[in-house]
Design a protein around this motif. Structure first.
Motif, PDB file in Angstrom:
ATOM      1  N   THR A  23       0.074   5.918   7.703  1.00  0.00           N
ATOM      2  CA  THR A  23       0.669   4.736   7.118  1.00  0.00           C
ATOM      3  C   THR A  23       1.779   4.135   7.975  1.00  0.00           C
ATOM      4  O   THR A  23       1.888   2.885   8.044  1.00  0.00           O
ATOM      5  N   PHE A  52      -3.331   5.900  -6.340  1.00  0.00           N
ATOM      6  CA  PHE A  52      -3.847   6.046  -4.889  1.00  0.00           C
ATOM      7  C   PHE A  52      -5.103   5.175  -4.761  1.00  0.00           C
ATOM      8  O   PHE A  52      -5.258   4.630  -3.644  1.00  0.00           O
ATOM      9  N   LEU A  58      -7.642   6.255   6.277  1.00  0.00           N
ATOM     10  CA  LEU A  58      -6.756   5.902   5.256  1.00  0.00           C
ATOM     11  C   LEU A  58      -7.702   5.867   3.982  1.00  0.00           C
ATOM     12  O   LEU A  58      -7.091   6.353   2.718  1.00  0.00           O
ATOM     13  N   TYR A  59      -8.775   5.168   4.136  1.00  0.00           N
ATOM     14  CA  TYR A  59      -9.567   4.959   2.858  1.00  0.00           C
ATOM     15  C   TYR A  59     -10.112   6.313   2.464  1.00  0.00           C
ATOM     16  O   TYR A  59      -9.824   6.610   1.213  1.00  0.00           O
ATOM     17  N   ALA A  77      -4.361   1.591  -3.886  1.00  0.00           N
ATOM     18  CA  ALA A  77      -3.897   1.281  -2.742  1.00  0.00           C
ATOM     19  C   ALA A  77      -5.138   0.931  -1.614  1.00  0.00           C
ATOM     20  O   ALA A  77      -4.730   0.263  -0.691  1.00  0.00           O
ATOM     21  N   ILE A  78      -6.336   1.741  -1.991  1.00  0.00           N
ATOM     22  CA  ILE A  78      -7.388   1.171  -0.918  1.00  0.00           C
ATOM     23  C   ILE A  78      -7.938  -0.247  -0.989  1.00  0.00           C
ATOM     24  O   ILE A  78      -7.976  -0.691   0.037  1.00  0.00           O
ATOM     25  N   ASN A 134      -1.721  10.830   5.457  1.00  0.00           N
ATOM     26  CA  ASN A 134      -1.243   9.573   5.082  1.00  0.00           C
ATOM     27  C   ASN A 134       0.077   9.260   5.491  1.00  0.00           C
ATOM     28  O   ASN A 134       0.494   7.917   5.744  1.00  0.00           O
ATOM     29  N   ASN A 144      -8.692   9.178   2.844  1.00  0.00           N
ATOM     30  CA  ASN A 144      -7.586  10.026   2.476  1.00  0.00           C
ATOM     31  C   ASN A 144      -7.089   9.649   1.137  1.00  0.00           C
ATOM     32  O   ASN A 144      -6.785  10.529   0.466  1.00  0.00           O
ATOM     33  N   LEU A 145      -6.868   8.194   1.055  1.00  0.00           N
ATOM     34  CA  LEU A 145      -6.310   7.790  -0.300  1.00  0.00           C
ATOM     35  C   LEU A 145      -7.347   8.353  -1.353  1.00  0.00           C
ATOM     36  O   LEU A 145      -6.937   8.654  -2.666  1.00  0.00           O
ATOM     37  N   SER A 201      -6.679  10.665  -4.563  1.00  0.00           N
ATOM     38  CA  SER A 201      -6.924  10.161  -6.086  1.00  0.00           C
ATOM     39  C   SER A 201      -7.650  11.532  -6.752  1.00  0.00           C
ATOM     40  O   SER A 201      -7.345  11.749  -7.938  1.00  0.00           O
ATOM     41  N   MET A 235       0.914  -1.146  -0.083  1.00  0.00           N
ATOM     42  CA  MET A 235      -0.226   0.132  -0.013  1.00  0.00           C
ATOM     43  C   MET A 235       0.811   1.278   0.025  1.00  0.00           C
ATOM     44  O   MET A 235       0.587   2.109  -0.657  1.00  0.00           O
ATOM     45  N   TYR A 294       1.141   4.218  -2.613  1.00  0.00           N
ATOM     46  CA  TYR A 294       0.907   5.479  -2.332  1.00  0.00           C
ATOM     47  C   TYR A 294       1.918   6.448  -2.593  1.00  0.00           C
ATOM     48  O   TYR A 294       1.891   7.680  -3.246  1.00  0.00           O
TER      49      TYR A 294
END
Length: 573
Positions: free
Chosen positions: A319, A373, A277-278, A376-377, A315, A280-281, A285, A219, A223
């Motif tokens: 992370t 991005f 994080l979900y 990565a989810i 992030n 944020n990613l 994006s 991940m 990112y």
């Protein structure tokens, strides 16, 4: 986390060793942002294409990635101070050589050497600051975070100013500043004890066999692919000079630092690591897609890049916390394995972006960054269960944080206990003794909970003490209490992240054991420090189902909830 009664200690009252490393950290964190404002100037003056200039990032980051596999072995073999000094010396030499180079290929090669020095430095700097700090690790962490914020914010500004004079200016500037840091580190930082065993160079690669660490590492790779695509290529469509680019990336850096230090822990505490994080990613994006769609409009790119700093700051911190939460290996090994994967992603991205831009147009690399991005989810989602379990209790019998580990004899009898929470502070013994008086007054056994925290600062993590040191601290408390005739047991609470997370874990432990009350000391930090690292006492008070008592040496206990001391004696609490 707990401290005797007195004025709040300043995180800036530290030994010269801490200040020397903190200064070096500021310059180190300037490293990437310092170069950003001069990318277009390099392309123009050295007659290079953007894809050739992007290799400055690729050579630097790929060498850093590979070196991360070996820095744990190097540091454990030669010691933390020697590792720091060698890393700084390598940066000085190769930054100066980059400034003297007359070709883009020469600068790319010297940036690779710079990456080697950077790996040696960043792998040990946080641990050295924590080990050298006086008055507890909390102030050292705040100082480190301050250095991080200054470096990220000031790097582009200084790079823009020096780059406005000459594209060589930022390279020579780093060399001079790092030379000062090198001398200060060599003079003021004492030799620190080496680890009891030498870390194997293969340990980080072997650690990637653990599913949780590998998942979070992939991940992070995705990112960083998007992140360094933006960092390496966004300056070109902005159509600004070096000074103006420096101002743009200074605004970006301020948001990175602020959201990393202040807001990421708050969001994590409220919503959890994975949900933040979900979102944020997904936000990153969207920002990258906006840059791609508006690549022909400089204002759109400028605004989007600055806004991305908020998402990147969150992030970076979360992370790293996710990696440390799910990693069943030693922190330095986990950090090296994680650093290898994330720097590989950052190193390959600018090179791939350059090839795509040459073959198509400038928007395509940004669309690819937006896609990484998003990709990565689902990668993070595949490890969601591991992360959730790590944030709560244990996974398949294997110890993960947060954990409560008994020390000494287990508690006997059913009498509700008084729990006292302390950490690695100079006067923790005074807090325990004050809680012992409360235990005698209420005819309760005492349980000493020593909180061993893994500090996470943006993309770095360090244990504030070794397990042996934590166990020795608890044993010393128990021996002293036994001499006083106070029945007591001990626990070590191991957790990752801010102090508020530790407070919630302790509240849950107290509820599970039916504790009568929890005793804590006054925080030695001021309001700003507590906001940055999270307030242990505030989180504990809000989450606890029993009475929370504020104790101080030579003073009567003061309760933070509505119960009174007679109520404690009667067992009403």
């Amino acid at each position: 986390m707990s401290a005797p009664h007195g004025n709040a200690a300043s995180p800036f009252r530290q030994p010269r060793a801490v200040w020397a490393v903190a200064f070096a950290c500021v310059i180190s964190f300037m490293g990437i942002g310092l170069v950003d404002p001069i990318l277009p100037a390099l392309a123009k003056n050295l007659h290079a294409t953007p894809s050739q200039v992007s290799l400055l990032f690729s050579s630097y980051l790929i060498v850093t990635a590979v070196a991360m596999l070996f820095v744990g072995w190097f540091s454990s073999r030669f010691g933390a101070k020697r590792t720091l000094v060698i890393g700084l010396a390598v940066i000085v030499v190769f930054a100066a050589l980059a400034g003297t180079s007359g070709s883009i290929n020469g600068i790319v090669g010297f940036r690779a050497g710079w990456g080697l020095g950077n790996a040696l430095f960043i792998a040990t700097s946080l641990a050295v600051i924590v080990a050298s700090a006086s008055g507890g690790f909390g102030g050292a962490i705040i100082l480190y975070e301050t250095a991080l914020g200054l470096g990220i914010a000031v790097g582009p500004l200084l790079g823009g100013e020096l780059g406005g004079i000459s594209w060589r200016g930022p390279f020579f500037g780093v060399a001079v500043l790092m030379a000062i840091a090198l001398v200060a580190t060599a003079v003021f930082v004492p030799d620190l004890p080496k680890p009891k065993h030498v870390t194997s160079p293969l340990a980080p690669l072997k650690a990637l066999r653990h599913r949780g660490l590998l998942t979070m590492g992939i991940m992070a790779l995705l990112y960083n692919w998007g992140f360094f695509t933006m960092l390496g290529y966004a300056p070109y469509p902005m159509e600004l000079d070096a000074h103006q680019l420096g101002l743009v990336f200074t605004g970006w850096g301020l948001l990175v630092a602020a959201f990393s230090v202040f807001f990421a822990p708050r969001l994590q505490a409220r919503y959890g690591t994975a949900p933040v994080l979900y979102v944020n990613l997904a936000g990153l994006s969207v920002v990258m897609a906006v840059i791609a769609a508006g690549v022909a409009t400089p204002t759109v790119v400028i605004v989007a890049v600055i806004v991305s700093g908020a998402f990147i700051g969150i992030n970076n911190t979360l992370t790293t916390q996710a990696v440390m939460l799910v990693s069943p290996v030693e922190r330095p090994v986990a950090s090296s394995a994680y650093g290898f994967l994330r720097f590989i992603g950052g190193g390959l991205a600018p090179y791939a972006a350059g090839k795509l831009a040459d073959a198509t147009d400038l928007s395509v690399p940004f669309y690819l960054g937006a896609a990484t991005f998003l990709l990565a989810i689902p990668v993070l989602a595949s490890g969601h269960g591991l992360l959730r379990e790590a944030e709560q209790h244990t996974d398949e019998g294997e110890s993960v944080v947060p954990t409560i580990t008994p020390v000494g004899k287990p508690a006997s009898g059913n009498t509700p206990r008084i729990i006292v929470a302390v950490s690695a502070q100079a006067k923790a013994a005074a807090i325990v003794d004050a809680a012992a008086r409360l235990a005698r007054d209420t005819h309760s056994p005492l349980e000493v909970v020593h909180v061993q925290l893994t500090a996470v600062v943006e993309e770095l993590a360090a244990d504030t003490e070794t397990p042996d040191q934590a166990r020795a601290a608890v044993t010393a408390h128990l021996d002293r209490l036994a001499e006083q005739g106070v029945p007591a047991t001990g626990q070590i609470l191991t957790t990752v992240g801010d102090h508020s997370a530790a407070g919630r874990v302790l509240a849950r432990h107290a509820a599970d054991t039916g504790a009568r009350a929890i005793a804590v000391g006054r925080s030695p930090h001021g309001p700003l420090t507590q906001f940055a690292e999270g307030s242990f006492t505030t989180a504990l008070t809000h989450a606890a189902t029993c009475t929370v008592v504020l104790v101080a040496p030579d003073n009567a206990p003061r309760q933070l909830t509505s119960a009174t001391l007679p109520a404690l004696r009667d067992g009403a609490a």
